[in-house]
Write a protein that holds these residues in place. Structure first.
Motif, PDB file in Angstrom:
ATOM      1  N   LEU A 157       0.984  -1.030  -0.047  1.00 58.55           N
ATOM      2  CA  LEU A 157       0.147  -0.168  -0.612  1.00 58.55           C
ATOM      3  C   LEU A 157       1.211   0.962  -0.234  1.00 58.55           C
ATOM      4  CD1 LEU A 157      -2.608  -1.089   2.705  1.00 58.55           C
ATOM      5  CD2 LEU A 157      -3.629  -0.792  -0.054  1.00 58.55           C
ATOM      6  N   PRO A 158       0.289   2.626  -0.555  1.00 58.76           N
ATOM      7  CA  PRO A 158       1.369   3.759  -0.965  1.00 58.76           C
ATOM      8  C   PRO A 158       1.232   4.445  -0.091  1.00 58.76           C
ATOM      9  CG  PRO A 158      -0.375   3.469  -2.027  1.00 58.76           C
ATOM     10  CD  PRO A 158      -0.524   1.967  -2.171  1.00 58.76           C
ATOM     11  N   PHE A 159       0.506   4.109   0.885  1.00 54.67           N
ATOM     12  CA  PHE A 159      -0.242   4.875   2.079  1.00 54.67           C
ATOM     13  C   PHE A 159      -0.340   4.036   3.525  1.00 54.67           C
ATOM     14  CE2 PHE A 159      -3.693   3.668   0.246  1.00 54.67           C
ATOM     15  CZ  PHE A 159      -4.274   2.953   0.790  1.00 54.67           C
TER      16      PHE A 159
ATOM     17  N   ALA B  43      -6.607  -2.208  -2.124  1.00 57.19           N
ATOM     18  CA  ALA B  43      -6.012  -1.045  -1.671  1.00 57.19           C
ATOM     19  C   ALA B  43      -7.661   0.051  -0.931  1.00 57.19           C
ATOM     20  CB  ALA B  43      -5.893   0.051  -2.160  1.00 57.19           C
ATOM     21  N   TYR B  44      -8.574   0.295  -1.091  1.00 57.50           N
ATOM     22  CA  TYR B  44      -9.793   1.088  -1.135  1.00 57.50           C
ATOM     23  C   TYR B  44      -9.907   0.534   0.162  1.00 57.50           C
ATOM     24  CZ  TYR B  44     -14.319   3.333  -0.145  1.00 57.50           C
ATOM     25  OH  TYR B  44     -15.843   3.696   0.691  1.00 57.50           O
ATOM     26  N   ALA B  45     -10.478  -0.996   0.283  1.00 63.06           N
ATOM     27  CA  ALA B  45     -10.617  -1.917   1.352  1.00 63.06           C
ATOM     28  C   ALA B  45     -10.190  -1.061   2.692  1.00 63.06           C
ATOM     29  CB  ALA B  45     -10.834  -2.723   1.009  1.00 63.06           C
ATOM     30  N   ALA B  46      -8.187  -1.731   2.911  1.00 63.71           N
ATOM     31  CA  ALA B  46      -7.800  -1.100   3.742  1.00 63.71           C
ATOM     32  C   ALA B  46      -7.414  -0.074   4.000  1.00 63.71           C
ATOM     33  CB  ALA B  46      -6.355  -2.129   3.438  1.00 63.71           C
ATOM     34  N   TRP B  47      -8.127   0.729   3.458  1.00 61.60           N
ATOM     35  CA  TRP B  47      -7.660   2.144   3.834  1.00 61.60           C
ATOM     36  C   TRP B  47      -9.445   2.171   4.843  1.00 61.60           C
ATOM     37  CZ3 TRP B  47     -12.304   5.837   2.171  1.00 61.60           C
ATOM     38  CH2 TRP B  47     -11.670   6.680   2.829  1.00 61.60           C
TER      39      TRP B  47
ATOM     40  N   PHE C 261     -16.341  -2.736  -6.889  1.00 64.68           N
ATOM     41  CA  PHE C 261     -16.450  -3.496  -6.038  1.00 64.68           C
ATOM     42  C   PHE C 261     -17.476  -3.395  -4.578  1.00 64.68           C
ATOM     43  CE2 PHE C 261     -13.254  -0.275  -5.069  1.00 64.68           C
ATOM     44  CZ  PHE C 261     -13.191   0.324  -4.060  1.00 64.68           C
ATOM     45  N   ARG C 262     -17.078  -3.417  -3.656  1.00 66.41           N
ATOM     46  CA  ARG C 262     -18.047  -3.752  -2.341  1.00 66.41           C
ATOM     47  C   ARG C 262     -16.827  -4.701  -1.336  1.00 66.41           C
ATOM     48  NH1 ARG C 262     -23.756  -4.619  -1.892  1.00 66.41           N
ATOM     49  NH2 ARG C 262     -23.712  -4.494  -4.398  1.00 66.41           N
ATOM     50  N   CYS C 263     -16.987  -3.420   0.288  1.00 64.83           N
ATOM     51  CA  CYS C 263     -16.094  -3.982   1.056  1.00 64.83           C
ATOM     52  C   CYS C 263     -17.185  -5.165   1.754  1.00 64.83           C
ATOM     53  CB  CYS C 263     -15.732  -3.154   1.480  1.00 64.83           C
ATOM     54  SG  CYS C 263     -14.740  -2.468   0.453  1.00 64.83           S
ATOM     55  N   VAL C 264     -16.309  -5.927   2.930  1.00 65.07           N
ATOM     56  CA  VAL C 264     -17.056  -6.653   3.993  1.00 65.07           C
ATOM     57  C   VAL C 264     -15.919  -5.879   5.008  1.00 65.07           C
ATOM     58  CG1 VAL C 264     -17.257  -8.606   2.877  1.00 65.07           C
ATOM     59  CG2 VAL C 264     -15.529  -8.403   4.405  1.00 65.07           C
TER      60      VAL C 264
END
Length: 326
Positions: free
Chosen positions: A24-26, A167-171, A318-321
C-alpha cells in the motif's frame, strides 16, 4: 473472464507488473467502529447451499457442485463503492489507480462519444469488438478525456482493478469479500433461487436489476432505465437489504480463481472458505449492465467468472465487508 463480460489488461507495461498485490502506498488510518460499519448490513452466520446446477451455466465457470458452506457472521456494504466514496479515499491518500498508471482502460463502445474517438487505441479484444481501449479512461473520466463522473456521485466507481479495490478496503478498515461471503449475502436468505430476489427475472413486469435489453451489442432499449451504470439504490434491495447484487457492475472478490478447488470436500472449502491458496486471477461476481441471456447470463446468483488483478473496465467495481466484533 469471458471477453463479453469484461476485457482483461494484457501486454506492454501491464505484463511487466507483478500480479501480486503491491504494498500500500499509504498507511491506513485508525478508524472508530462506527465509522467502519456505517452503511453496512449484518449478514447472519450459519450454513447455506452455495453454487448451482443451472443448465444455462457455463461449464468452465465451475458453478457446481452445490455444497453446504458454513460462514461466521459478517458485515457487508449495502451498496457498491460509489464515485463519491472513492473520491474521498483518493483525496485522503493521493492513491493512483492501475488505469491511471497505465494511462488507459476499456470502455463499452456505445459509451464512447465523438470527442473520445481520437483517443482510441489499437488494442482489440478477441470475440468482443464492442470493447474500446481508450487512452485516458479512468475512474475520474469514465468514457475518456473530456468526460467526468462529477454528475454521477452515487454511481458505482468503475475502472478499478482488484489492486485498487483492495487498497480502498484497507483504507476504509474493511476487506474484500470472500466468494462465499459474497454469494451468501447476495442470496438474501433465499435457498437456491436463480436470482437474488427469486426465480423470475422480471417479477410483475418490474425490472429488479440493470442488465441489457435488446440486440447485443448494437442496441439497448433501456427498459430497465439505463444504458450504462445506474446509481446505487436504483432497484429494490434483496432480502438482506443489499442493492444491485445483480447487474450494474461486476464486483471483485478476495478469492483467487479456480474452477475446481471448491469441489474438494475438505473443511477448508466448507467452513469460512478463503479460496484457493494460489492463482494469477481473482473472482468477480454479480454480472453487469452488459449481461444478456443471449451471451452472458452471469447475473444469476450462482454465476461466477474471473479476471487479472490489474484489469479494469467501465463495468467493474466492488464493495467491502468487515468482521463482526466477537
Amino acid at each position: 473472464m469471458s471477453a463479453c463480460c469484461g476485457p482483461r489488461t494484457e501486454g506492454g507495461a501491464v505484463a511487466e507488473r507483478t500480479r501480486n498485490s503491491p504494498a500500500l502506498p499509504f498507511t491506513p488510518p485508525e478508524r472508530s467502529r462506527a465509522d467502519v460499519v456505517r452503511g453496512m448490513v449484518r449478514i447472519p452466520g450459519g450454513a447455506f447451499r452455495m453454487g448451482g446446477d443451472d443448465p444455462d451455466a457455463f461449464p468452465d465457470d465451475g458453478e457446481g457442485p452445490i455444497r453446504t458452506v458454513t460462514l461466521s457472521p459478517f458485515l457487508f456494504d449495502a451498496t457498491t463503492v460509489t464515485n463519491r466514496q472513492f473520491a474521498t479515499f483518493v483525496k485522503a491518500t493521493g492513491y493512483e489507480t492501475d488505469a491511471e498508471r497505465f494511462g488507459w482502460s476499456f470502455v463499452f463502445h456505445l459509451l464512447v462519444g465523438p470527442e473520445q474517438r481520437p483517443h482510441l487505441m489499437d488494442a482489440v479484444v478477441p470475440g468482443a469488438p464492442w470493447w474500446r481501449a481508450i487512452s485516458g479512461a479512468t475512474w475520474r473520466t469514465p468514457e475518456g478525456p473530456g468526460t467526468s463522473n462529477a454528475h454521477r456521485p452515487q454511481h458505482p466507481v468503475v475502472h478499478v482493478s482488484w489492486h485498487d479495490a483492495a487498497a480502498y478496503a484497507a483504507w476504509a478498515g474493511k476487506r474484500l469479500p470472500t466468494e462465499a461471503e459474497w454469494e451468501r449475502a447476495a442470496r438474501g436468505g433465499l435457498d437456491q433461487a436463480r436470482f437474488a430476489w427469486g426465480d423470475e427475472l422480471i417479477p410483475k413486469n418490474r425490472w429488479r436489476c440493470n442488465i441489457w435489453q435488446g440486440g447485443v451489442p448494437a442496441h439497448n432499449s433501456e427498459e430497465d432505465g439505463y444504458l450504462g451504470t445506474a446509481p446505487v439504490k436504483s432497484y429494490p434491495p434483496n432480502g438482506y437489504g443489499l442493492y444491485e447484487v445483480a447487474g450494474n457492475v461486476w464486483e471483485w472478490c478476495a478469492d483467487r480463481w479456480s474452477a475446481t478447488w471448491h469441489a474438494d470436500e475438505c473443511p477448508e472449502t466448507r467452513i469460512d472458505p478463503p479460496g484457493p491458496p494460489d492463482g494469477d486471477e481473482h473472482v468477480v461476481r454479480g454480472g453487469s449492465f452488459l449481461c444478456h441471456d443471449s451471451y452472458c447470463n452471469r447475473y444469476r446468483v450462482a454465476a461466477r467468472t474471473h479476471n487479472t488483478p490489474d484489469s479494469s473496465a467501465s463495468n467493474t467495481g466492488f464493495r467491502c465487508v468487515a468482521d463482526v466484533d466477537s
